[in-house]
Design a protein around this motif. Sequence first.
Motif, short mmCIF file in Angstrom:
data_model
loop_
_atom_site.label_atom_id
_atom_site.label_comp_id
_atom_site.label_asym_id
_atom_site.label_seq_id
_atom_site.Cartn_x
_atom_site.Cartn_y
_atom_site.Cartn_z
N PRO A 86 34.14 -4.10 29.77
CA PRO A 86 33.06 -4.98 29.30
C PRO A 86 31.68 -4.37 29.54
CG PRO A 86 33.70 -5.65 31.49
CD PRO A 86 34.57 -4.45 31.13
N TYR A 87 31.62 -3.18 30.12
CA TYR A 87 30.35 -2.60 30.57
C TYR A 87 29.77 -1.55 29.63
CZ TYR A 87 31.79 -4.54 35.12
OH TYR A 87 32.20 -5.35 36.14
N TYR A 88 30.50 -1.13 28.63
CA TYR A 88 30.07 0.01 27.83
C TYR A 88 28.73 -0.21 27.12
CZ TYR A 88 34.81 2.02 28.28
OH TYR A 88 35.98 2.56 28.76
N ALA A 89 28.43 -1.44 26.77
CA ALA A 89 27.24 -1.69 25.94
C ALA A 89 26.06 -2.23 26.75
CB ALA A 89 27.57 -2.65 24.81
N PRO A 125 29.55 6.25 16.46
CA PRO A 125 30.89 5.72 16.72
C PRO A 125 31.30 5.77 18.19
CG PRO A 125 31.07 7.99 16.03
CD PRO A 125 29.60 7.67 16.04
N ILE A 126 30.45 6.30 19.06
CA ILE A 126 30.86 6.55 20.44
C ILE A 126 30.65 5.31 21.30
CG2 ILE A 126 30.45 7.93 22.50
CD1 ILE A 126 29.56 10.20 20.60
N ILE A 127 31.72 4.81 21.89
CA ILE A 127 31.63 3.71 22.85
C ILE A 127 31.46 4.27 24.26
CG2 ILE A 127 32.87 1.77 23.89
CD1 ILE A 127 34.27 1.34 21.23
N SER A 128 32.26 5.28 24.60
CA SER A 128 32.21 5.87 25.93
C SER A 128 32.68 7.31 25.87
CB SER A 128 33.09 5.07 26.90
OG SER A 128 33.20 5.71 28.15
N ASN A 129 32.27 8.09 26.85
CA ASN A 129 32.74 9.46 26.99
C ASN A 129 33.72 9.63 28.15
OD1 ASN A 129 31.33 10.87 24.83
ND2 ASN A 129 29.45 10.43 25.97
N SER A 130 34.07 8.53 28.80
CA SER A 130 34.96 8.63 29.95
C SER A 130 36.33 9.14 29.54
CB SER A 130 35.09 7.28 30.65
OG SER A 130 35.83 6.37 29.86
N SER A 145 37.83 0.84 24.12
CA SER A 145 37.45 -0.39 23.41
C SER A 145 36.56 -1.23 24.29
CB SER A 145 38.68 -1.19 22.98
OG SER A 145 39.31 -1.79 24.10
N SER A 146 35.61 -1.91 23.66
CA SER A 146 34.81 -2.91 24.36
C SER A 146 35.60 -4.21 24.41
CB SER A 146 33.47 -3.13 23.65
OG SER A 146 32.65 -1.98 23.77
N SER A 147 35.59 -4.87 25.55
CA SER A 147 36.36 -6.11 25.69
C SER A 147 35.69 -7.24 24.92
CB SER A 147 36.54 -6.45 27.17
OG SER A 147 35.29 -6.63 27.79
N PRO A 148 36.39 -8.35 24.70
CA PRO A 148 35.86 -9.43 23.85
C PRO A 148 34.46 -9.89 24.25
CG PRO A 148 38.16 -9.84 24.34
CD PRO A 148 37.75 -8.65 25.17
N GLY A 149 33.61 -10.06 23.25
CA GLY A 149 32.27 -10.57 23.48
C GLY A 149 31.32 -9.58 24.11
N THR A 150 31.70 -8.30 24.14
CA THR A 150 30.81 -7.27 24.68
C THR A 150 30.65 -6.16 23.66
OG1 THR A 150 32.48 -5.85 25.75
CG2 THR A 150 31.74 -7.79 26.97
N HIS A 264 27.82 -10.19 29.06
CA HIS A 264 27.80 -10.84 27.74
C HIS A 264 26.86 -10.10 26.79
CE1 HIS A 264 27.64 -14.90 25.37
NE2 HIS A 264 28.37 -13.99 24.78
N SER A 265 27.30 -8.92 26.34
CA SER A 265 26.45 -8.05 25.53
C SER A 265 26.82 -8.09 24.05
CB SER A 265 26.56 -6.61 26.03
OG SER A 265 27.91 -6.16 25.96
N GLY A 266 27.67 -9.03 23.64
CA GLY A 266 28.12 -9.09 22.26
C GLY A 266 27.05 -9.60 21.30
#
Length: 603
Positions: A86-89, A125-130, A145-150, A264-266
């Motif tokens: 949920p933290y990526y964004a 298109p990049i969500i994370s580089n981990s 993937s970003s979790s729901p609502g983020t 809540h970053s969605g």
Amino acid sequence: MVFLQLGTIWSIAAQEKAVPRFQDGEAQVVAAFNTPKKWIRHDLFVETTFDTDGDGLLDRMHVDVTRPYQTETEGLKLPVIYESSPYYAGVAPEVDGFFWDVHHELGEKGKPRVHPEVVRTGKRPIISNSQIETWVPRGYIVVHSSSPGTGRSQGAPTVGGDNESLAPKAVIDWLNGRAKGYSEPYGGEEVKAYWSTGKVGMTGTSYNGTIPLAAATTGVDGLEVIIPVAPNTSYYHYYRSHGLIRSPGGYLGEDIDVLFDFIHSGDASKRAHNNATIRDDVMKNGMDRITGDYNAFWAGRDYLNDMAPMKAALLMSHGFNDWNVMPEHSYRIYKKAREMGLEAGIYYHQFGHGGPPPLDMMNRWFTHYLHGVDNGIEKEPNRAWIVREDDNITNPTPYKDYPNPDAEDLTLYPVSGAPEIGGLSPLRVPNQEPETLIDNYSFNGEALARAEITSHRLLYVTPKLSRDLHISGVPKITITLASSKPAVNLSVWILSLPWDDSRMAKTTDNIITRGWADPQNHNSLTRGEPLKVGEYYEVSFELQPDDQVIKAGQQIGLMIFSSDKDFTLHPKPGTKLAVDLDRTYVTLPVVGGLDAFKTAMND
């Protein structure tokens, strides 16, 4: 002749195609995969089976993919390492009033808190580089993937609700051709995972470590192995302790609604709906900061209750001195997995929050379960790996299991000494007078442990150890107490004394383990009852699991106090706790049991 030459050329070309390579049971870096500029990176939106943002459409999860170019040019199919978060964004700023005010009496409402908004970050298109640099060169595809609502994932964050299990399940279903992915969040062209073998392994730390467990509890086909690192496996155990409202270490006043706001970053246009339905309804009515009792809301956010469908192999990783997501979180799931007959192992180190297993260990687990290499990981006689106190985190000691099978319960009894320091003995001393402490949150646990004389804690210690003593397992405490108020905090620390305040001191040099409880829940975790002033109650509960060697020359201490400044509410000082020493004792799991303890005392 021409055809023979062409056939020979084709044969040579086929032999030169890049494939994963293995040595000593581990996937090796393949030069042809270790080409970051050629990696194919793209994103998509996987359709789920739920609608949690109220728009009448099934929520789609934002997913990114990083894969070797050979999956496009040579038809290569590879397994997937998957991390969700949920933290990526981005997260909410910790403004004044963001956390709950803890300065109030137990059973009272705290002041209303502030709800800051998250400013979403990141670009497609990049969500994370981990995980990418570690696993793509070794013959894996990495998916996030970003979790729901983020981020750009639709839906609402529920902080442990069902959609946070079903979202990664949908992604794994898509990787196996059972769910649909699209190029855009609405409409768009269908995207298929033709480069996936369908075998998936998940890992991540903290919340990112919770999500692999959440996915595994769905029993989804294709999820072969998970390696959760310091996962939160129960939000009740994260925000409560045996009926007591207790903050995670370092975040005094945090609760589940605070975490909701934090992540809540969605889509900003959906936030009002999500706030109203999740934070201000489900959470407000279920979290109960008044009694701290376990209820249906918390039960629905406890993954131990959902493990029946789980079939993925499990390698747990945690720190024994993680006072944020405490070490019980991993142990309770590992223990259940072993009882279920799942292939499971556990890695513990002596440090704080985070800390994955050594890379070679993770590599062997992923290699076996995702590439199918017979490296014997499931046949090893040892299921636990513990980093000893002075060892490097990459050099754990193997044991048959955790707790150590040679550990036996040792019961120790307090010997009066308040307000100074009393004794702690395997022999019960009868007919002792109760001893009293006065609650005062102004003194933190370290100050109380270091004090020679104080009325704000009770402290009982063993003689000095003449030999090292190995503790392995879950200590338990029984305290018989009376309170001058109907509600009171109860805190317990097990210490290694004298306290070492040198710059070189480690956490293990001072604190062995800790625990907290609400005496109102002495009969039931689901229904506390106000204490009758002056009446004695027996309160029994488990402390945090540990595996620690207490060095010769140290003393083991049992410290009983009320409000723990860094973890509990801060009621007005002055509440008195009387402890009946004749009906109070601590049980420590000691390798070698009473005989080992006697030897350490008598040499």
